[in-house]
Design a protein around this motif. Structure first.
Motif, mmCIF file in Angstrom:
data_model
loop_
_atom_site.group_PDB
_atom_site.id
_atom_site.type_symbol
_atom_site.label_atom_id
_atom_site.label_comp_id
_atom_site.label_asym_id
_atom_site.label_seq_id
_atom_site.Cartn_x
_atom_site.Cartn_y
_atom_site.Cartn_z
ATOM 1 N N VAL A 203 0.835 -1.199 0.000
ATOM 2 C CA VAL A 203 0.000 0.000 0.000
ATOM 3 C C VAL A 203 0.873 1.254 0.000
ATOM 4 N N ALA A 204 1.920 1.244 0.825
ATOM 5 C CA ALA A 204 2.816 2.402 0.902
ATOM 6 C C ALA A 204 3.463 2.692 -0.454
ATOM 7 N N LEU A 205 3.858 1.649 -1.171
ATOM 8 C CA LEU A 205 4.502 1.849 -2.469
ATOM 9 C C LEU A 205 3.500 2.323 -3.520
ATOM 10 N N PHE A 206 2.295 1.776 -3.506
ATOM 11 C CA PHE A 206 1.288 2.231 -4.462
ATOM 12 C C PHE A 206 0.923 3.693 -4.192
ATOM 13 N N GLN A 207 0.878 4.078 -2.933
ATOM 14 C CA GLN A 207 0.616 5.479 -2.603
ATOM 15 C C GLN A 207 1.749 6.373 -3.083
ATOM 16 N N THR A 208 2.960 5.859 -3.041
ATOM 17 C CA THR A 208 4.118 6.611 -3.534
ATOM 18 C C THR A 208 3.945 7.005 -4.991
ATOM 19 N N PHE A 209 3.295 6.114 -5.758
ATOM 20 C CA PHE A 209 3.099 6.380 -7.183
ATOM 21 C C PHE A 209 1.717 6.964 -7.485
ATOM 22 N N GLY A 210 1.120 7.572 -6.460
ATOM 23 C CA GLY A 210 -0.075 8.377 -6.674
ATOM 24 C C GLY A 210 -1.403 7.664 -6.593
ATOM 25 N N LEU A 211 -1.419 6.370 -6.258
ATOM 26 C CA LEU A 211 -2.681 5.654 -6.136
ATOM 27 C C LEU A 211 -3.089 5.530 -4.667
ATOM 28 N N LYS A 212 -4.385 5.395 -4.447
ATOM 29 C CA LYS A 212 -4.899 5.175 -3.100
ATOM 30 C C LYS A 212 -5.696 3.874 -3.098
ATOM 31 N N PRO A 213 -4.990 2.757 -3.098
ATOM 32 C CA PRO A 213 -5.674 1.471 -3.249
ATOM 33 C C PRO A 213 -6.492 1.081 -2.023
ATOM 34 N N ILE A 214 -7.555 0.338 -2.276
ATOM 35 C CA ILE A 214 -8.367 -0.234 -1.209
ATOM 36 C C ILE A 214 -7.803 -1.621 -0.925
ATOM 37 N N PRO A 215 -7.259 -1.856 0.259
ATOM 38 C CA PRO A 215 -6.612 -3.146 0.525
ATOM 39 C C PRO A 215 -7.612 -4.288 0.696
ATOM 40 N N LYS A 216 -7.326 -5.401 0.060
ATOM 41 C CA LYS A 216 -8.108 -6.625 0.197
ATOM 42 C C LYS A 216 -7.127 -7.767 0.461
ATOM 43 N N ALA A 217 -6.839 -7.984 1.730
ATOM 44 C CA ALA A 217 -5.876 -9.023 2.094
ATOM 45 C C ALA A 217 -6.442 -10.403 1.802
ATOM 46 N N SER A 218 -5.653 -11.234 1.149
ATOM 47 C CA SER A 218 -6.135 -12.549 0.719
ATOM 48 C C SER A 218 -5.862 -13.644 1.738
ATOM 49 N N ASP A 219 -4.852 -13.472 2.561
ATOM 50 C CA ASP A 219 -4.496 -14.497 3.545
ATOM 51 C C ASP A 219 -3.666 -13.852 4.654
ATOM 52 N N PHE A 220 -3.560 -14.543 5.758
ATOM 53 C CA PHE A 220 -2.852 -14.014 6.920
ATOM 54 C C PHE A 220 -1.955 -15.101 7.518
ATOM 55 N N ILE A 221 -0.865 -14.682 8.104
ATOM 56 C CA ILE A 221 0.002 -15.616 8.809
ATOM 57 C C ILE A 221 0.180 -15.165 10.254
ATOM 58 N N ASP A 222 0.446 -16.106 11.103
ATOM 59 C CA ASP A 222 0.610 -15.805 12.518
ATOM 60 C C ASP A 222 1.465 -16.902 13.150
ATOM 61 N N THR A 223 1.937 -16.655 14.336
ATOM 62 C CA THR A 223 2.684 -17.666 15.074
ATOM 63 C C THR A 223 1.858 -18.117 16.284
ATOM 64 N N GLU A 224 2.267 -19.216 16.870
ATOM 65 C CA GLU A 224 1.598 -19.748 18.047
ATOM 66 C C GLU A 224 2.544 -19.673 19.243
ATOM 67 N N ILE A 225 2.056 -19.165 20.348
ATOM 68 C CA ILE A 225 2.878 -19.112 21.553
ATOM 69 C C ILE A 225 3.053 -20.531 22.096
ATOM 70 N N THR A 226 4.290 -20.971 22.167
ATOM 71 C CA THR A 226 4.586 -22.324 22.635
ATOM 72 C C THR A 226 5.660 -22.288 23.725
ATOM 73 N N ILE A 227 5.692 -23.326 24.521
ATOM 74 C CA ILE A 227 6.711 -23.402 25.575
ATOM 75 C C ILE A 227 8.084 -23.629 24.966
ATOM 76 N N PHE A 228 8.141 -24.551 24.032
ATOM 77 C CA PHE A 228 9.416 -24.874 23.397
ATOM 78 C C PHE A 228 9.467 -24.263 21.992
ATOM 79 N N PRO A 229 10.607 -23.698 21.604
ATOM 80 C CA PRO A 229 10.737 -23.121 20.260
ATOM 81 C C PRO A 229 10.512 -24.177 19.187
ATOM 82 N N ASN A 230 9.920 -23.761 18.063
ATOM 83 C CA ASN A 230 9.749 -24.688 16.952
ATOM 84 C C ASN A 230 9.998 -23.988 15.620
#
Length: 260
Positions: A203-230
């Motif tokens: 979005v920041a880069l598209f705004q740099t070139f004069g556009l104001k895009p409406i964001p439509k995120a297609s997927d998301f990533i996240d982590t899980e809090i765990t006791i042991f690193p994985n």
């Protein structure tokens, strides 16, 4: 000036690579041990490396970064209340994989295809015209844009409603070349479809070139809090860390007027 900053950010991005961080820690400890000096410093580096591995591997750091990158776009991923002025859906490529000399889209590309098609279909159901602008060359023999086009065509999108931008090799070029095409098409409502973790920088880069895009995120990533690193937490954390560095670069270059 720009060349030097590009180099510095390349170096900074190395610190988002797990193998480089481990290698760097081992080399520093080995050098200090060889000189038989700075025992406290060696211990401090070792403890810092262990703490970093724990924070990255147990999902805590990734959880914080995930919110920073994606929280703003979760509610905007729906398809309701869409504006209707000459809609153009810009879809960013997600990479190409080559298996046995057969090129296929990367996994995350398919969520972008689905999201873009849902939005496109909503307009077509209401008998409104809509265009899909596919942006991405990739590094294979067949461009990402062409592979996207083939998938959209199988879903029923006619060639007349698709525009290929198959020159861009990165997000900066996605924004630059896509904005040139959009500006030639007159006033439009521009949607930007890409992964949630990639949206803030895009979005920041598209705004740099004069556009104001409406964001439509297609997927998301996240982590899980765990006791042991994985490895699951570590992999996604490093992906998001690299994205944060990219955002810093965009912000700095924009402030210096170097992103045109």
């Amino acid at each position: 000036m720009k060349f030097l900053l590009d180099f510095l950010f390349r170096v900074l991005q190395l610190f988002t690579e797990p193998y480089f961080l481990v290698f760097l820690a081992v080399v520093i400890i080995a050098l200090l041990k060889r000189k038989n000096k700075c025992k406290n410093l060696r211990t401090g580096i070792f403890i810092s490396a262990v703490v970093m591995i724990i924070l990255i591997g147990n999902g805590f750091l990734g959880k914080l970064i995930s919110g920073y990158l994606q929280k703003s776009y979760i509610s905007s991923s729906g398809m309701k209340n869409t504006p209707a002025q000459n809609p153009i859906i810009v879809v960013l490529g997600g990479g190409v994989v080559d298996i046995d000399n057969i090129e296929k889209l990367h996994t995350m590309s398919y969520s972008r295809i689905v999201t873009a098609y849902q939005l496109y279909h909503e307009y077509r159901e209401n008998n409104q015209s809509c265009k899909i602008l596919i942006s991405g060359k990739g590094r294979g023999h067949t461009s990402e844009a062409e592979l996207f086009r083939e998938n959209f065509k199988k879903m029923g999108v006619p060639d007349s409603d698709m525009i290929k931008e198959d020159q861009s090799m990165n997000t900066y070029q996605n924004a630059k070349y896509s904005s040139q095409i959009v500006n030639q098409m007159g006033p439009s409502s521009v949607y930007l479809v890409t992964s949630g973790f990639h949206m803030k920088r895009s979005v920041a880069l598209f705004q740099t070139f004069g556009l104001k895009p409406i964001p439509k995120a297609s997927d998301f990533i996240d982590t899980e809090i765990t006791i042991f690193p994985n490895s699951y937490n570590a992999a996604f954390t490093f992906v998001m860390l690299k994205e944060v560095v990219g955002i810093w670069q965009v912000q700095l270059y924009n402030s210096l007027g170097m992103n045109k």
